[in-house]
Design a protein around this motif. Structure first.
Motif, PDB file in Angstrom:
ATOM      1  N   LEU A 299       0.848  -1.186   0.000  1.00  0.00           N
ATOM      2  CA  LEU A 299       0.000   0.000   0.000  1.00  0.00           C
ATOM      3  C   LEU A 299       0.884   1.237   0.000  1.00  0.00           C
ATOM      4  CD1 LEU A 299      -2.861   1.195   0.280  1.00  0.00           C
ATOM      5  CD2 LEU A 299      -2.555   1.077   2.740  1.00  0.00           C
ATOM      6  N   LEU A 300       0.676   2.103  -0.985  1.00  0.00           N
ATOM      7  CA  LEU A 300       1.434   3.346  -1.075  1.00  0.00           C
ATOM      8  C   LEU A 300       0.619   4.450  -0.434  1.00  0.00           C
ATOM      9  CD1 LEU A 300       3.779   5.050  -2.234  1.00  0.00           C
ATOM     10  CD2 LEU A 300       2.367   5.373  -4.261  1.00  0.00           C
ATOM     11  N   GLN A 301       1.188   5.122   0.564  1.00  0.00           N
ATOM     12  CA  GLN A 301       0.474   6.213   1.199  1.00  0.00           C
ATOM     13  C   GLN A 301       1.470   7.285   1.601  1.00  0.00           C
ATOM     14  OE1 GLN A 301      -2.177   4.845   4.164  1.00  0.00           O
ATOM     15  NE2 GLN A 301      -3.409   6.677   4.075  1.00  0.00           N
ATOM     16  N   VAL A 302       1.179   8.531   1.203  1.00  0.00           N
ATOM     17  CA  VAL A 302       2.033   9.657   1.515  1.00  0.00           C
ATOM     18  C   VAL A 302       1.167  10.744   2.137  1.00  0.00           C
ATOM     19  CG1 VAL A 302       3.601  11.384   0.581  1.00  0.00           C
ATOM     20  CG2 VAL A 302       3.538   9.099  -0.424  1.00  0.00           C
ATOM     21  N   ARG A 303       1.448  11.074   3.410  1.00  0.00           N
ATOM     22  CA  ARG A 303       0.717  12.123   4.127  1.00  0.00           C
ATOM     23  C   ARG A 303      -0.795  11.983   3.996  1.00  0.00           C
ATOM     24  NH1 ARG A 303       4.167  17.602   2.941  1.00  0.00           N
ATOM     25  NH2 ARG A 303       6.153  16.771   3.598  1.00  0.00           N
ATOM     26  N   GLY A 304      -1.271  10.793   4.139  1.00  0.00           N
ATOM     27  CA  GLY A 304      -2.698  10.564   4.103  1.00  0.00           C
ATOM     28  C   GLY A 304      -3.273  10.338   2.709  1.00  0.00           C
ATOM     29  N   TRP A 305      -2.460  10.476   1.702  1.00  0.00           N
ATOM     30  CA  TRP A 305      -2.952  10.263   0.337  1.00  0.00           C
ATOM     31  C   TRP A 305      -2.541   8.878  -0.126  1.00  0.00           C
ATOM     32  CZ3 TRP A 305      -3.136  14.315  -4.035  1.00  0.00           C
ATOM     33  CH2 TRP A 305      -3.936  15.382  -3.644  1.00  0.00           C
ATOM     34  N   GLY A 306      -3.478   8.119  -0.665  1.00  0.00           N
ATOM     35  CA  GLY A 306      -3.179   6.813  -1.226  1.00  0.00           C
ATOM     36  C   GLY A 306      -2.868   6.942  -2.710  1.00  0.00           C
ATOM     37  N   ALA A 307      -2.552   5.814  -3.317  1.00  0.00           N
ATOM     38  CA  ALA A 307      -2.190   5.797  -4.737  1.00  0.00           C
ATOM     39  C   ALA A 307      -3.324   6.313  -5.609  1.00  0.00           C
ATOM     40  CB  ALA A 307      -1.805   4.384  -5.153  1.00  0.00           C
ATOM     41  N   ARG A 308      -4.585   5.978  -5.260  1.00  0.00           N
ATOM     42  CA  ARG A 308      -5.722   6.424  -6.067  1.00  0.00           C
ATOM     43  C   ARG A 308      -5.803   7.950  -6.104  1.00  0.00           C
ATOM     44  NH1 ARG A 308     -11.056   3.745  -4.778  1.00  0.00           N
ATOM     45  NH2 ARG A 308     -10.240   2.215  -6.222  1.00  0.00           N
ATOM     46  N   GLN A 309      -5.571   8.601  -4.974  1.00  0.00           N
ATOM     47  CA  GLN A 309      -5.633  10.069  -4.945  1.00  0.00           C
ATOM     48  C   GLN A 309      -4.516  10.684  -5.780  1.00  0.00           C
ATOM     49  OE1 GLN A 309      -6.004   8.246  -2.098  1.00  0.00           O
ATOM     50  NE2 GLN A 309      -8.116   8.713  -1.554  1.00  0.00           N
ATOM     51  N   TRP A 310      -3.328  10.090  -5.741  1.00  0.00           N
ATOM     52  CA  TRP A 310      -2.220  10.613  -6.539  1.00  0.00           C
ATOM     53  C   TRP A 310      -2.493  10.434  -8.026  1.00  0.00           C
ATOM     54  CZ3 TRP A 310       1.012  14.042  -5.033  1.00  0.00           C
ATOM     55  CH2 TRP A 310       1.381  14.122  -3.694  1.00  0.00           C
ATOM     56  N   VAL A 311      -3.028   9.268  -8.406  1.00  0.00           N
ATOM     57  CA  VAL A 311      -3.361   9.034  -9.812  1.00  0.00           C
ATOM     58  C   VAL A 311      -4.450  10.007 -10.257  1.00  0.00           C
ATOM     59  CG1 VAL A 311      -4.393   7.371 -11.425  1.00  0.00           C
ATOM     60  CG2 VAL A 311      -2.614   6.634  -9.829  1.00  0.00           C
ATOM     61  N   THR A 312      -5.449  10.192  -9.407  1.00  0.00           N
ATOM     62  CA  THR A 312      -6.535  11.129  -9.726  1.00  0.00           C
ATOM     63  C   THR A 312      -5.996  12.544  -9.885  1.00  0.00           C
ATOM     64  OG1 THR A 312      -8.090   9.770  -8.479  1.00  0.00           O
ATOM     65  CG2 THR A 312      -8.750  12.039  -8.932  1.00  0.00           C
ATOM     66  N   PHE A 313      -5.181  12.987  -8.939  1.00  0.00           N
ATOM     67  CA  PHE A 313      -4.585  14.325  -9.022  1.00  0.00           C
ATOM     68  C   PHE A 313      -3.740  14.470 -10.281  1.00  0.00           C
ATOM     69  CE2 PHE A 313      -0.937  17.115  -8.234  1.00  0.00           C
ATOM     70  CZ  PHE A 313      -1.610  18.318  -8.003  1.00  0.00           C
ATOM     71  N   GLY A 314      -2.929  13.442 -10.587  1.00  0.00           N
ATOM     72  CA  GLY A 314      -2.083  13.486 -11.790  1.00  0.00           C
ATOM     73  C   GLY A 314      -2.910  13.562 -13.059  1.00  0.00           C
ATOM     74  N   ALA A 315      -3.991  12.776 -13.128  1.00  0.00           N
ATOM     75  CA  ALA A 315      -4.850  12.796 -14.315  1.00  0.00           C
ATOM     76  C   ALA A 315      -5.512  14.155 -14.479  1.00  0.00           C
ATOM     77  CB  ALA A 315      -5.904  11.692 -14.229  1.00  0.00           C
ATOM     78  N   ILE A 316      -6.018  14.715 -13.398  1.00  0.00           N
ATOM     79  CA  ILE A 316      -6.664  16.030 -13.479  1.00  0.00           C
ATOM     80  C   ILE A 316      -5.652  17.098 -13.875  1.00  0.00           C
ATOM     81  CG2 ILE A 316      -7.798  17.837 -12.118  1.00  0.00           C
ATOM     82  CD1 ILE A 316      -9.242  15.550 -10.597  1.00  0.00           C
ATOM     83  N   ALA A 317      -4.454  17.063 -13.282  1.00  0.00           N
ATOM     84  CA  ALA A 317      -3.426  18.064 -13.608  1.00  0.00           C
ATOM     85  C   ALA A 317      -2.973  17.924 -15.062  1.00  0.00           C
ATOM     86  CB  ALA A 317      -2.230  17.917 -12.664  1.00  0.00           C
ATOM     87  N   PHE A 318      -2.719  16.691 -15.498  1.00  0.00           N
ATOM     88  CA  PHE A 318      -2.285  16.442 -16.879  1.00  0.00           C
ATOM     89  C   PHE A 318      -3.385  16.862 -17.859  1.00  0.00           C
ATOM     90  CE2 PHE A 318      -1.660  13.625 -20.573  1.00  0.00           C
ATOM     91  CZ  PHE A 318      -0.334  13.900 -20.871  1.00  0.00           C
ATOM     92  N   GLY A 319      -4.627  16.498 -17.563  1.00  0.00           N
ATOM     93  CA  GLY A 319      -5.749  16.875 -18.422  1.00  0.00           C
ATOM     94  C   GLY A 319      -5.934  18.378 -18.490  1.00  0.00           C
ATOM     95  N   ALA A 320      -5.793  19.045 -17.354  1.00  0.00           N
ATOM     96  CA  ALA A 320      -5.927  20.502 -17.336  1.00  0.00           C
ATOM     97  C   ALA A 320      -4.814  21.167 -18.140  1.00  0.00           C
ATOM     98  CB  ALA A 320      -5.922  21.013 -15.895  1.00  0.00           C
ATOM     99  N   LEU A 321      -3.594  20.636 -18.024  1.00  0.00           N
ATOM    100  CA  LEU A 321      -2.468  21.189 -18.786  1.00  0.00           C
ATOM    101  C   LEU A 321      -2.699  21.038 -20.291  1.00  0.00           C
ATOM    102  CD1 LEU A 321       0.420  22.357 -18.915  1.00  0.00           C
ATOM    103  CD2 LEU A 321       1.250  19.991 -18.824  1.00  0.00           C
ATOM    104  N   PHE A 322      -3.096  19.850 -20.730  1.00  0.00           N
ATOM    105  CA  PHE A 322      -3.333  19.630 -22.157  1.00  0.00           C
ATOM    106  C   PHE A 322      -4.507  20.471 -22.653  1.00  0.00           C
ATOM    107  CE2 PHE A 322      -0.020  16.823 -22.578  1.00  0.00           C
ATOM    108  CZ  PHE A 322      -0.018  16.135 -23.776  1.00  0.00           C
ATOM    109  N   THR A 323      -5.546  20.611 -21.839  1.00  0.00           N
ATOM    110  CA  THR A 323      -6.676  21.457 -22.227  1.00  0.00           C
ATOM    111  C   THR A 323      -6.226  22.903 -22.367  1.00  0.00           C
ATOM    112  OG1 THR A 323      -8.211  19.961 -21.110  1.00  0.00           O
ATOM    113  CG2 THR A 323      -9.013  22.184 -21.601  1.00  0.00           C
ATOM    114  N   ALA A 324      -5.408  23.376 -21.442  1.00  0.00           N
ATOM    115  CA  ALA A 324      -4.894  24.747 -21.519  1.00  0.00           C
ATOM    116  C   ALA A 324      -4.039  24.948 -22.770  1.00  0.00           C
ATOM    117  CB  ALA A 324      -4.090  25.081 -20.260  1.00  0.00           C
ATOM    118  N   ILE A 325      -3.189  23.969 -23.089  1.00  0.00           N
ATOM    119  CA  ILE A 325      -2.371  24.069 -24.302  1.00  0.00           C
ATOM    120  C   ILE A 325      -3.274  24.123 -25.534  1.00  0.00           C
ATOM    121  CG2 ILE A 325      -0.710  22.840 -25.767  1.00  0.00           C
ATOM    122  CD1 ILE A 325       0.611  21.842 -23.146  1.00  0.00           C
ATOM    123  N   GLY A 326      -4.311  23.289 -25.563  1.00  0.00           N
ATOM    124  CA  GLY A 326      -5.259  23.306 -26.674  1.00  0.00           C
ATOM    125  C   GLY A 326      -5.943  24.657 -26.811  1.00  0.00           C
ATOM    126  N   LEU A 327      -6.324  25.249 -25.695  1.00  0.00           N
ATOM    127  CA  LEU A 327      -6.969  26.573 -25.729  1.00  0.00           C
ATOM    128  C   LEU A 327      -5.996  27.655 -26.196  1.00  0.00           C
ATOM    129  CD1 LEU A 327      -9.108  26.395 -22.470  1.00  0.00           C
ATOM    130  CD2 LEU A 327      -9.941  26.400 -24.840  1.00  0.00           C
TER     131      LEU A 327
END
Length: 158
Positions: free
Chosen positions: A2-30
């Protein structure tokens, strides 16, 4: 394990990464869409002719090995006369195989009056392909990340 950093598990990190990556690509597209819109707002129009097709096999300088389906790409070279009466020639930055244009084909050229060397063929691909690719990929990944976050939050509440 189980990967956990300061209360965040792997699912939260993957979710945060996906949202950040998606937001970056959307911004580049705009941003790329804004560049195309700005170009269109200031562009002069002129008739042009495809004088030749420049075949290149470097695919933008890529150093990866060439697959069997990869082949040379045709970039149209276009001649037009700018508003100042000077003949101009440019090579389109968008190439394809099979070629999108034929030698001798008439096209509409868009160019900046203050720098006629900055010219493009007035076509969907040359103006909107990159904004759509970046924006589309960004929106899909942003949607997936947001869906994972919402579903995860609902499961924790239940």
């Amino acid at each position: 394990m189980l990967l956990q950093v300061r209360g965040w598990g792997a699912r939260q990190w993957v979710t945060f990464g996906a949202i950040a990556f998606g937001a970056l690509f959307t911004a580049i597209g705009l941003i790329l869409a804004g560049v195309s819109i700005s170009f269109l707002a200031d562009a002069k129009r002129a008739p042009g002719t495809v004088v030749t097709l420049e075949w290149r096999s470097d695919h933008g300088g890529s150093s990866r090995k060439t697959r069997g389906s990869d082949g040379p790409v045709a970039y149209p070279v276009v001649e037009f006369t700018s508003a100042d009466g000077a003949p101009r020639t440019f090579r389109s930055s968008m190439g394809s195989n099979p070629p999108s244009y034929e030698r001798g084909e008439r096209v509409e050229v868009l160019y900046r009056a203050d720098s006629p060397e900055d010219a493009r063929i007035n076509g969907f691909v040359s103006l909107w392909l990159l904004p759509l690719i970046f924006g589309g990929i960004g929106l899909v990944i942003l949607g997936v990340g947001t869906t994972i976050a919402v579903v995860g939050r609902r499961r924790r509440r239940a």
